[in-house]
Design a protein around this motif. Structure first.
Motif, PDB file in Angstrom:
ATOM      1  N   LYS A  68       0.816  -1.214   0.000  1.00  0.00           N
ATOM      2  CA  LYS A  68       0.000   0.000   0.000  1.00  0.00           C
ATOM      3  C   LYS A  68       0.849   1.262   0.000  1.00  0.00           C
ATOM      4  N   CYS A  69       2.138   1.120   0.272  1.00  0.00           N
ATOM      5  CA  CYS A  69       3.037   2.275   0.294  1.00  0.00           C
ATOM      6  C   CYS A  69       4.296   1.956  -0.502  1.00  0.00           C
ATOM      7  N   ILE A  70       4.760   2.969  -1.233  1.00  0.00           N
ATOM      8  CA  ILE A  70       6.042   2.903  -1.921  1.00  0.00           C
ATOM      9  C   ILE A  70       6.939   3.929  -1.250  1.00  0.00           C
ATOM     10  N   TYR A  71       8.170   3.543  -0.982  1.00  0.00           N
ATOM     11  CA  TYR A  71       9.131   4.449  -0.368  1.00  0.00           C
ATOM     12  C   TYR A  71      10.270   4.703  -1.352  1.00  0.00           C
ATOM     13  N   ALA A  72      10.620   5.960  -1.500  1.00  0.00           N
ATOM     14  CA  ALA A  72      11.791   6.335  -2.292  1.00  0.00           C
ATOM     15  C   ALA A  72      12.796   6.930  -1.318  1.00  0.00           C
ATOM     16  N   ILE A  73      13.950   6.323  -1.237  1.00  0.00           N
ATOM     17  CA  ILE A  73      14.996   6.761  -0.317  1.00  0.00           C
ATOM     18  C   ILE A  73      16.090   7.414  -1.153  1.00  0.00           C
ATOM     19  N   THR A  74      16.381   8.678  -0.846  1.00  0.00           N
ATOM     20  CA  THR A  74      17.411   9.389  -1.586  1.00  0.00           C
ATOM     21  C   THR A  74      18.574   9.724  -0.664  1.00  0.00           C
ATOM     22  N   PHE A  75      19.770   9.554  -1.175  1.00  0.00           N
ATOM     23  CA  PHE A  75      20.976   9.764  -0.381  1.00  0.00           C
ATOM     24  C   PHE A  75      21.569  11.151  -0.573  1.00  0.00           C
ATOM     25  N   HIS A  76      20.965  11.947  -1.459  1.00  0.00           N
ATOM     26  CA  HIS A  76      21.390  13.326  -1.687  1.00  0.00           C
ATOM     27  C   HIS A  76      20.159  14.209  -1.573  1.00  0.00           C
ATOM     28  N   TRP A  77      20.282  15.347  -0.906  1.00  0.00           N
ATOM     29  CA  TRP A  77      19.155  16.255  -0.765  1.00  0.00           C
ATOM     30  C   TRP A  77      18.712  16.699  -2.163  1.00  0.00           C
ATOM     31  N   PRO A  78      17.415  16.569  -2.476  1.00  0.00           N
ATOM     32  CA  PRO A  78      16.964  16.843  -3.839  1.00  0.00           C
ATOM     33  C   PRO A  78      16.817  18.315  -4.209  1.00  0.00           C
ATOM     34  N   GLY A  79      16.925  19.213  -3.256  1.00  0.00           N
ATOM     35  CA  GLY A  79      16.742  20.627  -3.567  1.00  0.00           C
ATOM     36  C   GLY A  79      15.272  21.011  -3.496  1.00  0.00           C
ATOM     37  N   THR A  80      14.791  21.755  -4.477  1.00  0.00           N
ATOM     38  CA  THR A  80      13.412  22.257  -4.423  1.00  0.00           C
ATOM     39  C   THR A  80      12.396  21.272  -4.969  1.00  0.00           C
ATOM     40  N   SER A  81      12.841  20.246  -5.696  1.00  0.00           N
ATOM     41  CA  SER A  81      11.906  19.236  -6.187  1.00  0.00           C
ATOM     42  C   SER A  81      12.632  17.921  -6.435  1.00  0.00           C
ATOM     43  N   LEU A  82      11.854  16.851  -6.448  1.00  0.00           N
ATOM     44  CA  LEU A  82      12.387  15.514  -6.691  1.00  0.00           C
ATOM     45  C   LEU A  82      11.531  14.861  -7.758  1.00  0.00           C
ATOM     46  N   VAL A  83      12.145  14.370  -8.818  1.00  0.00           N
ATOM     47  CA  VAL A  83      11.428  13.658  -9.871  1.00  0.00           C
ATOM     48  C   VAL A  83      11.670  12.166  -9.692  1.00  0.00           C
ATOM     49  N   LEU A  84      10.582  11.422  -9.567  1.00  0.00           N
ATOM     50  CA  LEU A  84      10.649   9.966  -9.446  1.00  0.00           C
ATOM     51  C   LEU A  84      10.063   9.367 -10.705  1.00  0.00           C
ATOM     52  N   LYS A  85      10.831   8.518 -11.360  1.00  0.00           N
ATOM     53  CA  LYS A  85      10.436   7.940 -12.651  1.00  0.00           C
ATOM     54  C   LYS A  85       9.729   6.610 -12.468  1.00  0.00           C
ATOM     55  N   ASN A  86       8.992   6.232 -13.497  1.00  0.00           N
ATOM     56  CA  ASN A  86       8.327   4.928 -13.570  1.00  0.00           C
ATOM     57  C   ASN A  86       7.394   4.672 -12.396  1.00  0.00           C
ATOM     58  N   MET A  87       6.633   5.677 -12.016  1.00  0.00           N
ATOM     59  CA  MET A  87       5.691   5.530 -10.907  1.00  0.00           C
ATOM     60  C   MET A  87       4.305   5.233 -11.462  1.00  0.00           C
ATOM     61  N   ASP A  88       3.568   4.356 -10.818  1.00  0.00           N
ATOM     62  CA  ASP A  88       2.179   4.080 -11.182  1.00  0.00           C
ATOM     63  C   ASP A  88       1.334   5.173 -10.541  1.00  0.00           C
ATOM     64  N   VAL A  89       1.324   6.333 -11.186  1.00  0.00           N
ATOM     65  CA  VAL A  89       0.757   7.537 -10.578  1.00  0.00           C
ATOM     66  C   VAL A  89      -0.749   7.462 -10.373  1.00  0.00           C
ATOM     67  N   ALA A  90      -1.434   6.611 -11.116  1.00  0.00           N
ATOM     68  CA  ALA A  90      -2.881   6.508 -10.965  1.00  0.00           C
ATOM     69  C   ALA A  90      -3.267   6.010  -9.575  1.00  0.00           C
ATOM     70  N   LYS A  91      -2.357   5.319  -8.924  1.00  0.00           N
ATOM     71  CA  LYS A  91      -2.666   4.737  -7.615  1.00  0.00           C
ATOM     72  C   LYS A  91      -2.180   5.584  -6.441  1.00  0.00           C
ATOM     73  N   ILE A  92      -1.369   6.607  -6.682  1.00  0.00           N
ATOM     74  CA  ILE A  92      -0.824   7.410  -5.592  1.00  0.00           C
ATOM     75  C   ILE A  92      -1.848   8.440  -5.131  1.00  0.00           C
ATOM     76  N   THR A  93      -2.073   8.481  -3.817  1.00  0.00           N
ATOM     77  CA  THR A  93      -3.023   9.454  -3.265  1.00  0.00           C
ATOM     78  C   THR A  93      -2.330  10.566  -2.495  1.00  0.00           C
ATOM     79  N   THR A  94      -1.283  10.239  -1.733  1.00  0.00           N
ATOM     80  CA  THR A  94      -0.557  11.254  -0.967  1.00  0.00           C
ATOM     81  C   THR A  94       0.937  10.967  -0.998  1.00  0.00           C
ATOM     82  N   VAL A  95       1.715  12.035  -0.805  1.00  0.00           N
ATOM     83  CA  VAL A  95       3.167  11.919  -0.727  1.00  0.00           C
ATOM     84  C   VAL A  95       3.619  12.636   0.540  1.00  0.00           C
ATOM     85  N   ASN A  96       4.437  11.978   1.342  1.00  0.00           N
ATOM     86  CA  ASN A  96       4.969  12.547   2.575  1.00  0.00           C
ATOM     87  C   ASN A  96       6.473  12.333   2.634  1.00  0.00           C
ATOM     88  N   LEU A  97       7.138  13.201   3.365  1.00  0.00           N
ATOM     89  CA  LEU A  97       8.543  13.019   3.706  1.00  0.00           C
ATOM     90  C   LEU A  97       8.565  12.525   5.139  1.00  0.00           C
TER      91      LEU A  97
END
Length: 107
Positions: free
Chosen positions: A35-64
């Protein structure tokens, strides 16, 4: 000495193949119930983060993880999402962690 793998992410499955990584600094994992996908980044992304190949139709919320407000995000036309990082997190002392940041996408 490194702890056993099962204690690093006790409620997730860590994917190590190339299909579950993006470049050298982003790794993906999912909760056991998927029910949750986690993206772990080892470098601070700055003002935005682009995540590729996501099944966006199923995503409802994004949290840090460690930040108590949901993040704004938009769907890009190429199957990726762009997560907006709030201005208040641009200062190092305001970030919830020092070395890696985990973004949680809920389905």
């Amino acid at each position: 000495r490194r702890p056993p793998r099962s204690t690093l992410f006790p409620y997730t499955t860590l994917f190590r193949s190339n299909n579950y990584r993006q470049g050298d600094s982003i790794r993906y994992t999912t909760s056991r119930n998927e029910k949750c996908i986690y993206a772990i980044t080892f470098h601070w992304p700055g003002t935005s983060l682009v995540l590729k190949n996501m099944d966006v139709a199923k995503i409802t919320t994004v949290n840090l993880i460690g930040y108590n407000k949901p993040l704004k995000w938009v769907q890009n036309g190429n199957g990726s999402i762009q997560i907006q990082i709030p201005d208040e997190l641009q200062k190092e002392e305001s970030r919830p962690c020092d070395y890696a940041w985990t973004f949680k996408m809920e389905k």
